[in-house]
Design a protein around this motif. Structure first.
Motif, PDB file in Angstrom:
ATOM      1  N   SER A 107       0.850  -1.194   0.000  1.00 24.58           N
ATOM      2  CA  SER A 107       0.000   0.000   0.000  1.00 24.58           C
ATOM      3  C   SER A 107       0.881   1.236   0.000  1.00 24.58           C
ATOM      4  N   ALA A 108       0.502   2.243  -0.798  1.00 29.54           N
ATOM      5  CA  ALA A 108       1.271   3.482  -0.872  1.00 29.54           C
ATOM      6  C   ALA A 108       1.227   4.205   0.460  1.00 29.54           C
ATOM      7  N   GLN A 109       2.348   4.789   0.861  1.00 33.08           N
ATOM      8  CA  GLN A 109       2.428   5.521   2.108  1.00 33.08           C
ATOM      9  C   GLN A 109       1.990   6.962   1.875  1.00 33.08           C
ATOM     10  N   THR A 110       0.870   7.329   2.486  1.00 31.87           N
ATOM     11  CA  THR A 110       0.331   8.682   2.316  1.00 31.87           C
ATOM     12  C   THR A 110       0.013   9.271   3.677  1.00 31.87           C
ATOM     13  N   ALA A 111      -0.172  10.586   3.711  1.00 27.84           N
ATOM     14  CA  ALA A 111      -0.464  11.276   4.960  1.00 27.84           C
ATOM     15  C   ALA A 111      -1.836  10.855   5.469  1.00 27.84           C
ATOM     16  N   PRO A 112      -2.013  10.696   6.800  1.00 27.70           N
ATOM     17  CA  PRO A 112      -3.300  10.272   7.340  1.00 27.70           C
ATOM     18  C   PRO A 112      -4.367  11.342   7.147  1.00 27.70           C
ATOM     19  N   ALA A 113      -5.620  10.890   7.063  1.00 24.40           N
ATOM     20  CA  ALA A 113      -6.726  11.833   6.905  1.00 24.40           C
ATOM     21  C   ALA A 113      -6.983  12.549   8.220  1.00 24.40           C
ATOM     22  N   ALA A 114      -7.510  13.773   8.124  1.00 25.46           N
ATOM     23  CA  ALA A 114      -7.827  14.540   9.313  1.00 25.46           C
ATOM     24  C   ALA A 114      -9.028  13.909  10.026  1.00 25.46           C
ATOM     25  N   THR A 115      -9.075  14.050  11.351  1.00 24.54           N
ATOM     26  CA  THR A 115     -10.181  13.509  12.127  1.00 24.54           C
ATOM     27  C   THR A 115     -11.428  14.357  11.925  1.00 24.54           C
ATOM     28  N   ARG A 116     -12.583  13.687  11.771  1.00 29.08           N
ATOM     29  CA  ARG A 116     -13.845  14.385  11.589  1.00 29.08           C
ATOM     30  C   ARG A 116     -14.952  13.584  12.253  1.00 29.08           C
ATOM     31  N   SER A 117     -16.116  14.207  12.402  1.00 31.15           N
ATOM     32  CA  SER A 117     -17.275  13.540  12.996  1.00 31.15           C
ATOM     33  C   SER A 117     -18.514  13.862  12.175  1.00 31.15           C
ATOM     34  N   ASP A 118     -19.407  12.873  12.062  1.00 29.62           N
ATOM     35  CA  ASP A 118     -20.644  13.060  11.293  1.00 29.62           C
ATOM     36  C   ASP A 118     -21.782  12.301  11.958  1.00 29.62           C
ATOM     37  N   GLU A 119     -22.989  12.790  11.701  1.00 35.51           N
ATOM     38  CA  GLU A 119     -24.198  12.070  12.076  1.00 35.51           C
ATOM     39  C   GLU A 119     -25.061  11.940  10.827  1.00 35.51           C
ATOM     40  N   THR A 120     -25.442  10.724  10.477  1.00 30.53           N
ATOM     41  CA  THR A 120     -26.173  10.455   9.247  1.00 30.53           C
ATOM     42  C   THR A 120     -27.409   9.628   9.563  1.00 30.53           C
ATOM     43  N   ALA A 121     -28.539  10.027   9.014  1.00 25.24           N
ATOM     44  CA  ALA A 121     -29.790   9.291   9.210  1.00 25.24           C
ATOM     45  C   ALA A 121     -30.350   8.870   7.855  1.00 25.24           C
ATOM     46  N   VAL A 122     -30.785   7.618   7.743  1.00 32.95           N
ATOM     47  CA  VAL A 122     -31.401   7.108   6.516  1.00 32.95           C
ATOM     48  C   VAL A 122     -32.704   6.420   6.881  1.00 32.95           C
ATOM     49  N   VAL A 123     -33.693   6.537   6.006  1.00 36.15           N
ATOM     50  CA  VAL A 123     -34.995   5.895   6.195  1.00 36.15           C
ATOM     51  C   VAL A 123     -35.104   4.731   5.219  1.00 36.15           C
ATOM     52  N   LEU A 124     -35.436   3.555   5.727  1.00 32.24           N
ATOM     53  CA  LEU A 124     -35.566   2.356   4.904  1.00 32.24           C
ATOM     54  C   LEU A 124     -37.028   1.916   4.875  1.00 32.24           C
ATOM     55  N   ARG A 125     -37.560   1.761   3.684  1.00 29.94           N
ATOM     56  CA  ARG A 125     -38.896   1.201   3.518  1.00 29.94           C
ATOM     57  C   ARG A 125     -38.837  -0.308   3.750  1.00 29.94           C
ATOM     58  N   PRO A 126     -39.971  -0.965   3.940  1.00 26.47           N
ATOM     59  CA  PRO A 126     -39.958  -2.416   4.129  1.00 26.47           C
ATOM     60  C   PRO A 126     -39.227  -3.125   2.986  1.00 26.47           C
ATOM     61  N   SER A 127     -38.297  -4.009   3.332  1.00 26.65           N
ATOM     62  CA  SER A 127     -37.478  -4.807   2.403  1.00 26.65           C
ATOM     63  C   SER A 127     -36.441  -3.972   1.648  1.00 26.65           C
ATOM     64  N   GLN A 128     -36.328  -2.679   1.921  1.00 26.06           N
ATOM     65  CA  GLN A 128     -35.348  -1.842   1.228  1.00 26.06           C
ATOM     66  C   GLN A 128     -33.977  -1.978   1.879  1.00 26.06           C
ATOM     67  N   GLY A 129     -32.931  -1.886   1.062  1.00 25.16           N
ATOM     68  CA  GLY A 129     -31.570  -1.899   1.558  1.00 25.16           C
ATOM     69  C   GLY A 129     -30.826  -0.647   1.132  1.00 25.16           C
ATOM     70  N   LEU A 130     -30.013  -0.097   2.029  1.00 23.64           N
ATOM     71  CA  LEU A 130     -29.206   1.088   1.745  1.00 23.64           C
ATOM     72  C   LEU A 130     -27.852   0.932   2.426  1.00 23.64           C
ATOM     73  N   GLU A 131     -26.850   1.694   1.939  1.00 24.04           N
ATOM     74  CA  GLU A 131     -25.555   1.649   2.581  1.00 24.04           C
ATOM     75  C   GLU A 131     -24.961   3.047   2.712  1.00 24.04           C
ATOM     76  N   VAL A 132     -24.121   3.191   3.730  1.00 26.36           N
ATOM     77  CA  VAL A 132     -23.363   4.410   3.986  1.00 26.36           C
ATOM     78  C   VAL A 132     -21.901   4.005   4.116  1.00 26.36           C
ATOM     79  N   LYS A 133     -21.022   4.701   3.391  1.00 24.43           N
ATOM     80  CA  LYS A 133     -19.607   4.308   3.360  1.00 24.43           C
ATOM     81  C   LYS A 133     -18.710   5.460   3.801  1.00 24.43           C
ATOM     82  N   LEU A 134     -17.588   5.101   4.420  1.00 19.97           N
ATOM     83  CA  LEU A 134     -16.518   6.039   4.751  1.00 19.97           C
ATOM     84  C   LEU A 134     -15.352   5.786   3.806  1.00 19.97           C
ATOM     85  N   ARG A 135     -14.808   6.853   3.218  1.00 19.67           N
ATOM     86  CA  ARG A 135     -13.611   6.694   2.396  1.00 19.67           C
ATOM     87  C   ARG A 135     -12.398   6.803   3.313  1.00 19.67           C
TER      88      ARG A 135
END
Length: 220
Positions: A107-135
């Motif tokens: 893996s390439a050696q790169t500078a670390p990402a800055a620290t951050r904080s988030d709050e995320t809300a998602v609404v799922l309908r019956p049988s629905q699937g969703l995803e939230v990703k961190l880069r």
């Protein structure tokens, strides 16, 4: 000043001893890979030991959840069942996994990402699937907690940029859960996060709180 005594030639391991130690390490690593890692992560059980230990079912659940996430990414609401791995692909996968297990991936050696904080809300309908990703970059750490207003199936997993088809590295998963918390340490550069599917008969809201060294957060 005290100078450390250097070992004499007789005290050094011979080439034969070094080769024997290396061979033992390779065989041990291969045994762990085929009896524990492959069944628990991918549902592949070439020796049958994973079924006896209850690891194959765990891997099959991970594969099912990953397939559901892939179906949603392709815009389909159909649950895609996990399919058996054909012998040729299994052989290739065994070789690739063994190489990564023994020597690790570069893996390439790169500078670390800055620290951050988030709050995320998602609404799922019956049988629905969703995803939230961190880069995230390799070895970056993020702390998380999420709660749901109803039972959901979830899979915490990661994917590198331009991953092979059906590739997904699962960290944790569960069924009928109403929440979870912990840390995720990125196994490689890429996106790492959560896939949720609502298996109840009504809408549910999932609220995710994250904090750590990630570059961005993505959601539908």
């Amino acid at each position: 000043m005290y100078n450390t005594d250097l070992p004499n030639r007789a005290e050094l391991p011979t080439s034969r001893q070094l080769l024997r130690s290396t061979a033992i390490a390779v065989v041990t690593a291969a045994g762990i890979l085929v009896t524990m890692v492959l069944p628990s992560e991918y549902g592949i059980d070439p020796t049958g030991a994973g079924t006896v230990l209850g690891l194959t079912e765990m891997g099959e659940i991970k594969a099912q959840l990953a397939a559901e996430a892939e179906a949603d990414r392709q815009g389909s609401e159909t649950v895609v069942p996990a399919t058996p791995v054909d012998p040729e692909r299994r052989s290739s996968l065994l070789g690739t996994m063994l190489a990564q297990f023994l020597i690790g991936s570069a893996s390439a050696q790169t500078a670390p990402a800055a620290t951050r904080s988030d709050e995320t809300a998602v609404v799922l309908r019956p049988s629905q699937g969703l995803e939230v990703k961190l880069r995230m970059r390799k070895d970056a750490r993020a702390t998380y907690s999420w709660t749901s207003t109803g039972p959901v199936n979830f899979d915490l997993h990661g994917e590198p940029p331009n991953p092979p088809r059906n590739f997904s590295h699962s960290y944790k998963n569960g069924r009928g859960a109403s929440g979870d918390q912990g840390d995720v340490v990125a196994a490689f550069d890429g996106t790492h996060g959560w896939f949720w599917r609502n298996r109840s008969g009504q809408d549910v809201t999932v609220t995710l709180r994250t904090s750590g060294a990630y570059e961005a957060i993505t959601r539908p």
